[in-house]
Design a protein around this motif. Structure first.
Motif, PDB file in Angstrom:
ATOM      1  N   SER A  20     -40.465 -37.334  29.243  1.00  0.00           N
ATOM      2  CA  SER A  20     -40.240 -37.391  27.695  1.00  0.00           C
ATOM      3  C   SER A  20     -41.480 -37.667  26.983  1.00  0.00           C
ATOM      4  O   SER A  20     -41.480 -37.149  25.705  1.00  0.00           O
ATOM      5  CB  SER A  20     -39.206 -38.200  27.363  1.00  0.00           C
ATOM      6  OG  SER A  20     -39.583 -39.769  27.461  1.00  0.00           O
ATOM      7  N   ALA A  25     -37.760 -33.304  25.300  1.00  0.00           N
ATOM      8  CA  ALA A  25     -37.125 -33.613  26.307  1.00  0.00           C
ATOM      9  C   ALA A  25     -36.360 -35.189  26.198  1.00  0.00           C
ATOM     10  O   ALA A  25     -37.089 -35.972  25.434  1.00  0.00           O
ATOM     11  CB  ALA A  25     -37.733 -33.781  27.491  1.00  0.00           C
ATOM     12  N   GLU A  26     -35.247 -35.356  26.755  1.00  0.00           N
ATOM     13  CA  GLU A  26     -34.674 -36.699  26.633  1.00  0.00           C
ATOM     14  C   GLU A  26     -35.300 -37.507  27.825  1.00  0.00           C
ATOM     15  O   GLU A  26     -36.019 -37.022  28.882  1.00  0.00           O
ATOM     16  CB  GLU A  26     -33.070 -36.394  27.025  1.00  0.00           C
ATOM     17  CG  GLU A  26     -32.359 -35.790  26.007  1.00  0.00           C
ATOM     18  CD  GLU A  26     -30.933 -35.958  26.723  1.00  0.00           C
ATOM     19  OE1 GLU A  26     -30.166 -36.908  27.003  1.00  0.00           O
ATOM     20  OE2 GLU A  26     -30.316 -34.892  26.434  1.00  0.00           O
ATOM     21  N   ASP A  27     -35.094 -38.835  27.600  1.00  0.00           N
ATOM     22  CA  ASP A  27     -35.921 -39.990  28.532  1.00  0.00           C
ATOM     23  C   ASP A  27     -35.067 -40.032  29.851  1.00  0.00           C
ATOM     24  O   ASP A  27     -34.218 -40.776  30.064  1.00  0.00           O
ATOM     25  CB  ASP A  27     -35.909 -40.982  27.852  1.00  0.00           C
ATOM     26  CG  ASP A  27     -36.893 -42.027  28.667  1.00  0.00           C
ATOM     27  OD1 ASP A  27     -37.469 -41.766  29.748  1.00  0.00           O
ATOM     28  OD2 ASP A  27     -36.492 -43.375  28.605  1.00  0.00           O
TER      29      ASP A  27
END
Length: 139
Positions: A102, A108-110
């Protein structure tokens, strides 16, 4: 008229025999030295992969949110890696890096992080590097 018979070695025979002996013994010694260096390299890689496997298995058991730089440093010290790869003892060290996907891609998500272990060591004055990677996924 007297006929002389040659008896014993001449100087050229001794020189040729010594040259053959020196060439063959230097070739054999070079082969033994290369075998020794390869054996030491294999032993270092065996130890490094064993330690890295232990660290990576412990990372797998951890929760995603608990994996931080300090936690990885603890796992490395608990695994005994500092005994084998020590700067003062044998001019080798183990470094690590933690990188979240991320951070590279802001949209983007973690969910994914990449852990790199790099082991630097010296054999016969040449610096060698072994890099091992692990991907940790949020479950």
């Amino acid at each position: 008229m007297k006929i002389k018979y040659e008896k014993g070695f001449t100087g050229i025979d001794v020189v040729v025999a010594l040259a053959i002996f020196i060439l063959s013994s230097s070739t054999i010694l070079t082969m033994y030295y290369n075998l020794y260096v390869n054996a030491v390299t294999i032993k270092i890689h065996e130890t490094a992969v064993g330690i890295a496997t232990d660290i990576f298995e412990k990372i797998d058991l951890e929760n995603y949110d608990n994996i931080t730089d300090t936690r990885i440093a603890e796992l490395i010290s608990n695994s005994g890696a500092n005994e084998y790869f020590n700067e003062e003892k044998n001019h080798s060290n183990i470094t690590y890096s933690l990188q979240k996907y991320s951070e590279e891609n802001l949209l983007a998500e973690d969910l994914v992080m990449k852990i790199n272990l790099t082991i630097n060591y010296q054999i016969n004055g040449t610096e060698k590097k072994l890099t091992l990677n692990k991907v940790k996924i949020r479950e």
